[in-house]
Write a protein that holds these residues in place. Structure first.
Motif, PDB file in Angstrom:
ATOM      1  N   MET A 108     177.371  29.446   3.875  1.00 53.94           N
ATOM      2  CA  MET A 108     177.293  29.812   5.276  1.00 53.94           C
ATOM      3  C   MET A 108     178.674  29.711   5.894  1.00 53.94           C
ATOM      4  SD  MET A 108     173.865  28.241   6.784  1.00 53.94           S
ATOM      5  CE  MET A 108     173.566  26.882   5.708  1.00 53.94           C
ATOM      6  N   SER A 109     179.289  30.808   6.094  1.00 52.43           N
ATOM      7  CA  SER A 109     180.664  30.774   6.544  1.00 52.43           C
ATOM      8  C   SER A 109     180.822  31.049   8.037  1.00 52.43           C
ATOM      9  CB  SER A 109     181.495  31.773   5.740  1.00 52.43           C
ATOM     10  OG  SER A 109     180.951  33.074   5.917  1.00 52.43           O
ATOM     11  N   THR A 110     179.897  31.775   8.628  1.00 54.12           N
ATOM     12  CA  THR A 110     180.099  32.117  10.031  1.00 54.12           C
ATOM     13  C   THR A 110     179.425  31.107  10.949  1.00 54.12           C
ATOM     14  OG1 THR A 110     178.130  33.478  10.301  1.00 54.12           O
ATOM     15  CG2 THR A 110     180.081  34.569   9.393  1.00 54.12           C
ATOM     16  N   ARG A 111     179.963  31.045  12.141  1.00 55.93           N
ATOM     17  CA  ARG A 111     179.409  30.134  13.152  1.00 55.93           C
ATOM     18  C   ARG A 111     177.954  30.482  13.456  1.00 55.93           C
ATOM     19  NH1 ARG A 111     181.408  29.698  19.319  1.00 55.93           N
ATOM     20  NH2 ARG A 111     180.553  31.774  19.305  1.00 55.93           N
ATOM     21  N   MET A 112     177.628  31.769  13.553  1.00 55.47           N
ATOM     22  CA  MET A 112     176.259  32.181  13.870  1.00 55.47           C
ATOM     23  C   MET A 112     175.289  31.778  12.760  1.00 55.47           C
ATOM     24  SD  MET A 112     176.325  33.196  16.874  1.00 55.47           S
ATOM     25  CE  MET A 112     174.644  33.721  16.995  1.00 55.47           C
ATOM     26  N   GLU A 113     175.702  31.896  11.506  1.00 55.79           N
ATOM     27  CA  GLU A 113     174.840  31.473  10.399  1.00 55.79           C
ATOM     28  C   GLU A 113     174.601  29.970  10.453  1.00 55.79           C
ATOM     29  OE1 GLU A 113     177.159  32.980   7.171  1.00 55.79           O
ATOM     30  OE2 GLU A 113     175.918  34.773   6.957  1.00 55.79           O
ATOM     31  N   LYS A 114     175.645  29.210  10.759  1.00 51.33           N
ATOM     32  CA  LYS A 114     175.498  27.762  10.867  1.00 51.33           C
ATOM     33  C   LYS A 114     174.577  27.402  12.030  1.00 51.33           C
ATOM     34  CE  LYS A 114     179.939  26.610   8.824  1.00 51.33           C
ATOM     35  NZ  LYS A 114     181.296  26.098   9.057  1.00 51.33           N
ATOM     36  N   LEU A 115     174.748  28.086  13.157  1.00 46.02           N
ATOM     37  CA  LEU A 115     173.882  27.827  14.315  1.00 46.02           C
ATOM     38  C   LEU A 115     172.427  28.179  14.017  1.00 46.02           C
ATOM     39  CD1 LEU A 115     176.021  28.967  17.383  1.00 46.02           C
ATOM     40  CD2 LEU A 115     175.075  26.692  16.964  1.00 46.02           C
ATOM     41  N   PRO A 125     183.748  25.791  21.338  1.00 42.49           N
ATOM     42  CA  PRO A 125     184.349  25.567  22.653  1.00 42.49           C
ATOM     43  C   PRO A 125     183.284  25.097  23.646  1.00 42.49           C
ATOM     44  CG  PRO A 125     184.978  27.720  21.777  1.00 42.49           C
ATOM     45  CD  PRO A 125     183.922  27.167  20.867  1.00 42.49           C
ATOM     46  N   LEU A 126     183.641  24.140  24.481  1.00 42.87           N
ATOM     47  CA  LEU A 126     182.714  23.627  25.491  1.00 42.87           C
ATOM     48  C   LEU A 126     182.206  24.745  26.378  1.00 42.87           C
ATOM     49  CD1 LEU A 126     181.314  21.356  27.035  1.00 42.87           C
ATOM     50  CD2 LEU A 126     183.480  20.944  28.230  1.00 42.87           C
ATOM     51  N   SER A 127     183.066  25.684  26.708  1.00 43.72           N
ATOM     52  CA  SER A 127     182.673  26.791  27.594  1.00 43.72           C
ATOM     53  C   SER A 127     181.555  27.635  26.978  1.00 43.72           C
ATOM     54  CB  SER A 127     183.878  27.669  27.920  1.00 43.72           C
ATOM     55  OG  SER A 127     184.449  28.194  26.727  1.00 43.72           O
ATOM     56  N   ALA A 128     181.563  27.824  25.656  1.00 41.35           N
ATOM     57  CA  ALA A 128     180.512  28.607  24.996  1.00 41.35           C
ATOM     58  C   ALA A 128     179.165  27.899  25.091  1.00 41.35           C
ATOM     59  CB  ALA A 128     180.876  28.851  23.532  1.00 41.35           C
ATOM     60  N   VAL A 129     179.159  26.593  24.885  1.00 41.49           N
ATOM     61  CA  VAL A 129     177.901  25.838  24.940  1.00 41.49           C
ATOM     62  C   VAL A 129     177.394  25.781  26.382  1.00 41.49           C
ATOM     63  CG1 VAL A 129     176.781  23.635  24.449  1.00 41.49           C
ATOM     64  CG2 VAL A 129     178.549  24.516  22.896  1.00 41.49           C
ATOM     65  N   LEU A 130     178.287  25.549  27.334  1.00 45.76           N
ATOM     66  CA  LEU A 130     177.866  25.543  28.740  1.00 45.76           C
ATOM     67  C   LEU A 130     177.324  26.913  29.147  1.00 45.76           C
ATOM     68  CD1 LEU A 130     180.621  23.386  30.490  1.00 45.76           C
ATOM     69  CD2 LEU A 130     178.323  22.700  29.733  1.00 45.76           C
ATOM     70  N   GLU A 190     190.675  23.891  26.379  1.00 44.49           N
ATOM     71  CA  GLU A 190     190.886  23.471  24.998  1.00 44.49           C
ATOM     72  C   GLU A 190     189.783  22.550  24.481  1.00 44.49           C
ATOM     73  OE1 GLU A 190     193.479  24.642  23.138  1.00 44.49           O
ATOM     74  OE2 GLU A 190     193.856  25.905  24.872  1.00 44.49           O
ATOM     75  N   SER A 191     188.867  22.162  25.322  1.00 45.53           N
ATOM     76  CA  SER A 191     187.838  21.197  24.942  1.00 45.53           C
ATOM     77  C   SER A 191     186.803  21.812  24.017  1.00 45.53           C
ATOM     78  CB  SER A 191     187.118  20.687  26.190  1.00 45.53           C
ATOM     79  OG  SER A 191     188.012  20.074  27.070  1.00 45.53           O
ATOM     80  N   ASN A 192     186.387  21.031  23.019  1.00 42.41           N
ATOM     81  CA  ASN A 192     185.256  21.473  22.218  1.00 42.41           C
ATOM     82  C   ASN A 192     184.052  20.615  22.588  1.00 42.41           C
ATOM     83  OD1 ASN A 192     185.122  19.129  20.519  1.00 42.41           O
ATOM     84  ND2 ASN A 192     186.672  20.010  19.173  1.00 42.41           N
ATOM     85  N   PHE A 193     182.880  21.025  22.140  1.00 43.17           N
ATOM     86  CA  PHE A 193     181.663  20.348  22.563  1.00 43.17           C
ATOM     87  C   PHE A 193     181.580  18.916  22.032  1.00 43.17           C
ATOM     88  CE2 PHE A 193     177.033  19.589  22.740  1.00 43.17           C
ATOM     89  CZ  PHE A 193     176.907  19.686  24.114  1.00 43.17           C
ATOM     90  N   GLY A 194     182.115  18.668  20.852  1.00 45.44           N
ATOM     91  CA  GLY A 194     182.135  17.317  20.309  1.00 45.44           C
ATOM     92  C   GLY A 194     182.916  16.362  21.197  1.00 45.44           C
ATOM     93  N   MET A 195     184.054  16.823  21.729  1.00 44.46           N
ATOM     94  CA  MET A 195     184.840  15.998  22.656  1.00 44.46           C
ATOM     95  C   MET A 195     184.027  15.674  23.906  1.00 44.46           C
ATOM     96  SD  MET A 195     188.408  18.026  22.732  1.00 44.46           S
ATOM     97  CE  MET A 195     189.672  17.849  21.530  1.00 44.46           C
ATOM     98  N   PHE A 196     183.280  16.652  24.377  1.00 49.87           N
ATOM     99  CA  PHE A 196     182.448  16.471  25.559  1.00 49.87           C
ATOM    100  C   PHE A 196     181.391  15.389  25.305  1.00 49.87           C
ATOM    101  CE2 PHE A 196     178.526  17.742  27.833  1.00 49.87           C
ATOM    102  CZ  PHE A 196     178.960  17.512  29.125  1.00 49.87           C
TER     103      PHE A 196
END
Length: 136
Positions: A1-8, A47-52, A96-102
Motif C-alpha cells: 500500500m503505497s498511496t495515502r488513499m490506500e492507507k486511509l 497535513p492538519l489542514s486536510a484532516v480539519l 507546516e503542522s501535521n495531524f500527529g503534532m496536533f
C-alpha cells in the motif's frame, strides 16, 4: 500500500470493524446536533489542514482516529459551546503542522484545545488518547 488513499481506506475498514465488533466498540463517540456520530480517519503524517477539512465536511464535530508509527490514537472534536474553553488553550493551525503534532498538543491539554477559526462555529479538540485496535 503505497498511496495515502490506500492507507486511509485500509485504516477506515479496520476502524469500522473495531467499532462494530472490537474493543473500541465501547468508546463513547461524539454526537453532533443531528444525533449522528461522525467518525473520521486520518494518518499522523497528513497535513492538519486536510484532516480539519474532513471534519468540516461532516459539520465540525466527530471522533477522529489517527494511525501513526506508534499505533492508533483518537481525539474528539466538539463545538466549543459544549464546554468551557480556557483562553490559553487556543490553537491557530500552522501550514507546516501535521495531524500527529496536533494530537501531541491536545494530549498536553487535558481540558482541550480551542480551534476558533477552523469551522463555521468555534470547535474544541479534547480527550486525545491511544486506542488499541484489533487487526481486521
Amino acid at each position: 500500500m503505497s498511496t495515502r488513499m490506500e492507507k486511509l481506506d485500509s485504516f477506515r475498514r479496520e476502524v469500522n470493524l473495531n467499532l462494530a465488533f472490537g474493543p473500541v466498540s465501547e468508546i463513547e463517540l461524539v454526537t453532533n446536533e443531528a444525533g449522528e456520530c461522525p467518525v473520521i480517519v486520518a494518518l499522523d503524517s497528513e497535513p492538519l489542514s486536510a484532516v480539519l477539512g474532513r471534519v468540516r465536511a461532516v459539520g465540525g464535530a466527530g471522533t477522529i482516529f489517527s494511525q501513526g508509527t506508534d499505533g492508533v490514537r483518537m481525539v474528539s472534536m466538539i463545538e466549543s459551546g459544549c464546554s468551557l474553553v480556557e483562553p490559553g488553550d487556543q490553537l491557530a493551525p500552522g501550514g507546516e503542522s501535521n495531524f500527529g503534532m496536533f494530537i501531541d498538543y491536545v494530549e498536553l491539554h487535558p481540558d482541550g484545545v480551542a480551534i476558533p477559526a477552523a469551522f463555521d462555529r468555534p470547535a474544541k479538540a479534547r480527550d486525545a488518547r491511544a486506542v488499541d485496535l484489533q487487526v481486521a
